[in-house]
Design a protein around this motif. Structure first.
Motif, PDB file in Angstrom:
ATOM      1  N   GLN A   1      35.170  37.137  45.664  1.00 50.76           N
ATOM      2  CA  GLN A   1      34.977  36.050  44.711  1.00 50.76           C
ATOM      3  C   GLN A   1      34.083  34.956  45.296  1.00 50.76           C
ATOM      4  O   GLN A   1      33.222  34.416  44.603  1.00 50.76           O
ATOM      5  CB  GLN A   1      36.333  35.475  44.284  1.00 50.76           C
ATOM      6  CG  GLN A   1      37.156  36.468  43.484  1.00 50.76           C
ATOM      7  CD  GLN A   1      38.205  35.821  42.611  1.00 50.76           C
ATOM      8  OE1 GLN A   1      38.199  34.613  42.376  1.00 50.76           O
ATOM      9  NE2 GLN A   1      39.117  36.627  42.098  1.00 50.76           N
TER      10      GLN A   1
ATOM     11  N   TRP B   1      30.619  36.281  45.141  1.00 49.15           N
ATOM     12  CA  TRP B   1      30.128  36.336  43.755  1.00 49.15           C
ATOM     13  C   TRP B   1      29.657  34.955  43.307  1.00 49.15           C
ATOM     14  O   TRP B   1      28.598  34.805  42.699  1.00 49.15           O
ATOM     15  CB  TRP B   1      31.231  36.847  42.840  1.00 49.15           C
ATOM     16  CG  TRP B   1      30.828  36.940  41.396  1.00 49.15           C
ATOM     17  CD1 TRP B   1      30.890  35.942  40.462  1.00 49.15           C
ATOM     18  CD2 TRP B   1      30.284  38.079  40.718  1.00 49.15           C
ATOM     19  NE1 TRP B   1      30.431  36.391  39.241  1.00 49.15           N
ATOM     20  CE2 TRP B   1      30.054  37.697  39.369  1.00 49.15           C
ATOM     21  CE3 TRP B   1      29.987  39.379  41.104  1.00 49.15           C
ATOM     22  CZ2 TRP B   1      29.533  38.573  38.419  1.00 49.15           C
ATOM     23  CZ3 TRP B   1      29.467  40.254  40.150  1.00 49.15           C
ATOM     24  CH2 TRP B   1      29.238  39.842  38.834  1.00 49.15           C
TER      25      TRP B   1
ATOM     26  N   THR C   1      36.025  40.458  40.557  1.00 49.96           N
ATOM     27  CA  THR C   1      34.969  39.444  40.420  1.00 49.96           C
ATOM     28  C   THR C   1      34.851  39.020  38.954  1.00 49.96           C
ATOM     29  O   THR C   1      35.468  38.036  38.550  1.00 49.96           O
ATOM     30  CB  THR C   1      33.631  39.955  40.963  1.00 49.96           C
ATOM     31  OG1 THR C   1      33.355  41.262  40.447  1.00 49.96           O
ATOM     32  CG2 THR C   1      33.679  40.028  42.477  1.00 49.96           C
TER      33      THR C   1
END
Length: 802
Positions: free
Chosen positions: A219, A222, A540
Motif C-alpha cells: 500500500q 502504491w 492495493t
C-alpha cells in the motif's frame, strides 16, 4: 458404531444450524463482539472453485472458535455482482444481466451452504440491488458535494471494432483482448475521485492497523509518496512560457542536458506554427496512440522520440539552452507531463542520450559515465555552489534553497497514485447520479430521488465510439435540471465495479435499513472489522479504495472510526495439480467436486492442511484421501470410548499440549500445524488403545471449527447434549504442557558430538556429568584439559577443551 455417511449427515446439520439460528449475529449484545470479514465473491457463471473455499475457510475456523469462546460473532457473506463478465455473457446469450446475476447468486449460495460455512445468511447483500446501490450513489454524491469528484479529459485504450474502452490489462501489446484488432488511444471525458487528497491520511492510517508487513508495504508503494522539488524551465521560442517539472533529485540540475514532453502535451499544439518538424511529431503521436500506457512506460524497450525544432528549454540554474524532445515514456497523466533528463545519473536518460547524441555531464563522482549511468551517491562536481558536498540530503536541501531564492522552484511532494478514474461506458453498473444542465452545469440528483435506477433494457451493447448503452435511451437521458427546472441530460456512464465493494462491510451491519446505509448505534456497536482476510491481489486497489471511502465518511461524521479494518491477512493460492496457477486454458481448475465425493468436512480440512495458509500450494488428490482417513479414524474412536470425566494419566499431557497448540495455531493462521497436531494426538490415542469421554469431548471440540458436521454427529451420537456450534471452547492446563524430558545436544569445542535425553528438572552439574559420560563425548575430551563447561537448559551442553 455404524459407518459415517456424509451425504446424510451434512445436510442434516446444516438444517439444524439454520433452524437454531446459531450463526445469526445479535446487534447490541452484551457479549464481546467479533466481526470477521471475507472478500465477497463475484458470482460468475462458472460457480465456485476451491480457491474460494480456502479464502473463506481461514476466518470460518476463527469465527466458529470465537462463538465457542462466548463472542457475539458477525461473519457475513454477500455478492459483488456488477461487472463486465456478466454483461458480456448477457450480450452473448441475450439473457438480461439481472437474470444472469440472480441465477449465479443462487448457484453460489447453494455451493457455499453445502460446504457448511457459518455465515449469517440473514445479512446477505447484493451490490446490484436498488436498496444497496442507493447508498453507493449517496456516498458518491457526498463526495461530489465535498469537492472530491471531478470530470476531465483523458486518453483511454479504445477498440474501434468492439466500440469499447479497454483497461491496460485487456489491451496488452496494442491489441484488443476480445477481437485482437489494433487499439488506439482516444480522448474521452472521465469521472475522477480525488483520492490523492487523501494520500497522507491513507499513509498515516497504516500506523494504526494490524496488517501483514507485505500488505502495508504494497500500500505504501502504491501510494508512492516522494519528496523533491518543482522546477520551472523557461521555454525559448514561446511567449514567456515555462515547463514545470517535478524531480526527487534537484541536486542534479547542473547535469540536465535535455527535457522530454509527453507527445500529447498542449504546448506542442499551441506553438505548432513555430515548430518546423510538426509533421514528424504528428506521425510520432499517431504511433504513440496505438500503444497502451503499460507499453509506453516499460523500462526495457527501444528508446524512441523526436526533437522539437523550434522550442528549447533554459536550465534555470546555469542558463544553458537545452533541447526538448517528445517521447512515449512521458505521460500527461503522470506528474506535469514533462521531465528533466540527467543522463549521467539515470539509465533510461543515458540510453536516450546515447541514441540521440545528447551531451552527458557528470555531476556526481563515483562511476564511469563513458560506460553507463552512475546511480549511486558521491561528491558533487560540475555543480556550482554544490561542488564538494558529499551528503545527498544536504545537496538537495541546498539546491531547493537556491531555486526558491531564484524564484524558479520550490520544495514539493508527489504521489505515484493517481486520482481514481471512476466511470465505465457500459450498462451493468451503478448509474452516476449527475445531471448535465446547459445553464447550471453538473448538478447532483437530489438525495430524496435516490436510487437513480438502472433502466431495464433489451440491448446491452456499447454504442458508437464507446458510448454507454444508456445514451441510446431518450426517456432516461432527457430530464429536467433539479436546480433550474430547465431541459437537461442525465450522465450515461456507470460506476466501476470497485464502487460497491468500497463500503460493503458497512452494509452488513444494517442490511435492511432504508433510512441510512447503517444506523450509528449499530456502527458504534460493531465498530471496525476485527479481522479481514482476502487475496493479495486486492490489498492495493480494493483496500486503498475502501479505506479512502471510509476515511471520507469518518471526516463527514458518518462512521465512528478512521480505519475500516483493524487487521488484514491474506491466503495463498491453490495451484493446479501441475503446480501452475489454475486457469481454464490450462485445464487445471479444480472445482469443489470433493464435496460430492468425500464430503464438505474432508474438503474443509484439506484446504487448510495442504500447506502454510499464506503461501501457494498445489492440489493433491492423494492428500485429500489422507484427510478423509483422518476424519474416519476420529469417527471410529467411538468403538474404543470409555467413561471418564477427566483426562487420563496416559493422555493428559498429549491432550493439554494439543489443545494449547490448536488454540494458538488458529489465532496465528497456522491451520496446517493445528491439524497435524490433532493427527499426532490421534496416533497417541490409538497407541493407548482407548479414549475416555472427557478426552473425546475435547478432541471433538477443537476439531469442530475445521470439520463441523462429523464432530456434531459424533457428539450427538454419544448423547453429550446440545450442539458444538453453540458449545464452549476447551481450556488447557499449562502445567501439563511441559515435557518431563527434553532432547539436548552435547558439544565439544562447539561441534555436536552427541544427543541426550535429560530430565527438564535436572541440575546443571547432573546434565554436564551425563554429557561427559557419553561414549562419543568422553572420547573427544580424553587426555585434554577442560577449560570451560556450559549448560543452556533445554538446549545444549558445551565443553571447551585444549
Amino acid at each position: 458404531m455404524k459407518a459415517y455417511d456424509f451425504r446424510e449427515v451434512e445436510p442434516k446439520w446444516q438444517a439444524k444450524w439454520e433452524e437454531a439460528g446459531v450463526f445469526h449475529a445479535e446487534d447490541g449484545s452484551s457479549k464481546p463482539k467479533f466481526y470477521g470479514l471475507v472478500e465477497f465473491p463475484y458470482p460468475s457463471g462458472a460457480g465456485m472453485h476451491v480457491g474460494h473455499i480456502k479464502a473463506y475457510s481461514g476466518l470460518e475456523v476463527v469465527s466458529r472458535k470465537r462463538r465457542m469462546q462466548g463472542y457475539n460473532v458477525l461473519f457475513p457473506i454477500g455478492f459483488d455482482a456488477y461487472g463486465l463478465p456478466t454483461e458480456n455473457y448477457a450480450i452473448k446469450t441475450g439473457i438480461h444481466p439481472r437474470q444472469v446475476t440472480d441465477m449465479n447468486i443462487e448457484r453460489f449460495s447453494t455451493q457455499l451452504k453445502k460446504v457448511g460455512f457459518s455465515f449469517d445468511w440473514n445479512r446477505v447483500i447484493d451490490t446490484t440491488e436498488e436498496g444497496y446501490y442507493k447508498w453507493t450513489q449517496w456516498i458518491f454524491l457526498k463526495m461530489f458535494e465535498n469537492g472530491l469528484v471531478f470530470r476531465d479529459k483523458a486518453l483511454v485504450n479504445y477498440c474501434p471494432s468492439c466500440k469499447v474502452v479497454l483497461s491496460n490489462e485487456d489491451s496488452q501489446g496494442g491489441k484488443c483482448d476480445i477481437c485482437h484488432s489494433d487499439i488506439v488511444q482516444k480522448s474521452k471525458d472521465v469521472w475522477y475521485l480525488r483520492i490523492t487528497q487523501y494520500a497522507d491520511k491513507l499513509l498515516e492510517g497504516l500506523e494504526e492497523v494490524d496488517y501483514l508487513p507485505n500488505i502495508k508495504l504494497q500500500q505504501v508503494n502504491w501510494i508512492g509518496k516522494s519528496t523533491g522539488a518543482f522546477v520551472n524551465f523557461d521555454v525559448k521560442g514561446s511567449d514567456n512560457e515555462q515547463l514545470r517539472i517535478y524531480t526527487t533529485r534537484p541536486d542534479t540540475l547542473y547535469g540536465v542536458t535535455f527535457m522530454v514532453m509527453a507527445p500529447e502535451h498542449p504546448m506542442i499544439d499551441k506553438y505548432a506554427d513555430r515548430i518546423s518538424n510538426m509533421d514528424e511529431i504528428k506521425a510520432y503521436r499517431a504511433e504513440c496512440a496505438k500503444k497502451t500506457e503499460f507499453e509506453r512506460t516499460q523500462l526495457v524497450k527501444e528508446k524512441t522520440g523526436v526533437k522539437i525544432d523550434g522550442l528549447s528549454g533554459i536550465n534555470p540554474v546555469d542558463g544553458r539552452e537545452i533541447p526538448i524532445y517528445v517521447a512515449d515514456y512521458v505521460m500527461m497523466g503522470y506528474g506535469t507531463g514533462a521531465i528533466m533528463a540527467v543522463p549521467a545519473h539515470d539509465q533510461r536518460d543515458y540510453d536516450f542520450a546515447k541514441k540521440f547524441g545528447i551531451d552527458i555531464i557528470e555531476v556526481i563522482k563515483g562511476g564511469d559515465i563513458s560506460v553507463e549511468a552512475y546511480t549511486g551517491d558521491g561528491e558533487m562536481v560540475n555543480s556550482g555552489e554544490l561542488n564538494g558536498l558529499t551528503n545527498k540530503k544536504d545537496s538537495i536541501e541546498k539546491m531547493i534553497a537556491v531555486l526558491e531564492q531564484k524564484g524558479c522552484g520550490e520544495k514539493g511532494v508527489q504521489y505515484k497514485m493517481k486520482d481514481w478514474a471512476f466511470n465505465r461506458q457500459r450498462y451493468w453498473g451503478e448509474p452516476i447520479p449527475i445531471v448535465h444542465c446547459p445553464t447550471c452545469g453538473m448538478v447532483a440528483v437530489p438525495y430524496e430521488e435516490l436510487p437513480l435506477k438502472l433502466p431495464v433494457v433489451e440491448q446491452f451493447e456499447p454504442g458508437q465510439d464507446g458510448e454507454s448503452p444508456l445514451a441510446k435511451i431518450e426517456s432516461y437521458v432527457n430530464c429536467k435540471c433539479p436546480k433550474c427546472g430547465g431541459d437537461a441530460k442525465r450522465e450515461t456512464d456507470t460506476m466501476p465495479q470497485w464502487a460497491g465493494s468500497s463500503w460493503y462491510y458497512l452494509r452488513y451491519i444494517d442490511p435492511q435499513n432504508s433510512e441510512r446505509f447503517a444506523s450509528m448505534d449499530k456502527l458504534n456497536y460493531w465498530g471496525q472489522v476485527d479481522w479481514y482476510n482476502g487475496g493479495m491481489e486486492h490489498v492495493t486497489r480494493h483496500m486503498i479504495y475502501s479505506r479512502f471511502w471510509h476515511r471520507f465518511l469518518y471526516d463527514i461524521g458518518e462512521v465512528p472510526t478512521k480505519e475500516p479494518y483493524a487487521k488484514r491477512t491474506a491466503q495463498g493460492l491453490i495451484l493446479g495439480p501441475d503446480g501452475d496457477k489454475m486457469s481454464k486454458s490450462k485445464g487445471n481448475v479444480i472445482d469443489p467436486h470433493v464435496v460430492n465425493e468425500y464430503g464438505a468436512d474432508v474438503l474443509r480440512t484439506y484446504v487448510l492442511f495442504m500447506g502454510d495458509y499464506e503461501k501457494a500450494a498445489p492440489w493433491s488428490e492423494s492428500s485429500v484421501k489422507g484427510c478423509k482417513r483422518f476424519l474416519d479414524r476420529v469417527w471410529a474412536l467411538q468403538d474404543i470410548l470409555e467413561p471418564g470425566d477427566a483426562f487420563s494419566a496416559e493422555l493428559e499431557v498429549s491432550m493439554n499440549k494439543t489443545i494449547k497448540k490448536v488454540s494458538e495455531d488458529i489465532e496465528g493462521m497456522k491451520y496446517n500445524t493445528a491439524i497435524a497436531a490433532m493427527m499426532a494426538l490421534l496416533n497417541d490415542i490409538y497407541d493407548n488403545g482407548k479414549i475416555n469421554v472427557a478426552e473425546y469431548k475435547a478432541l471433538l471440540t477443537i476439531l469442530n471449527p475445521f470439520a463441523p458436521h462429523i464432530t456434531e454427529e459424533a457428539w450427538e451420537a454419544q448423547g453429550f447434549g446440545g450442539m458444538l456450534a453453540s458449545g464452549s471452547w476447551v481450556d488447557w492446563d499449562e502445567s501439563k504442557c511441559v515435557d518431563d524430558t527434553v532432547e539436548i545436544v552435547a558439544q565439544v569445542n562447539g561441534k555436536i558430538r552427541a544427543k541426550l535425553m535429560v530430565a527438564t528438572t535436572a541440575a546443571n552439574d547432573e546434565v554436564i556429568a551425563l554429557a561427559k559420560a557419553d561414549e562419543k563425548v568422553a572420547a573427544e575430551i580424553a587426555g585434554k584439559t577442560i577449560v570451560k563447561e556450559l549448560y543452556v537448559p533445554g538446549r545444549l551442553v558445551n565443553i571447551v577443551v585444549k
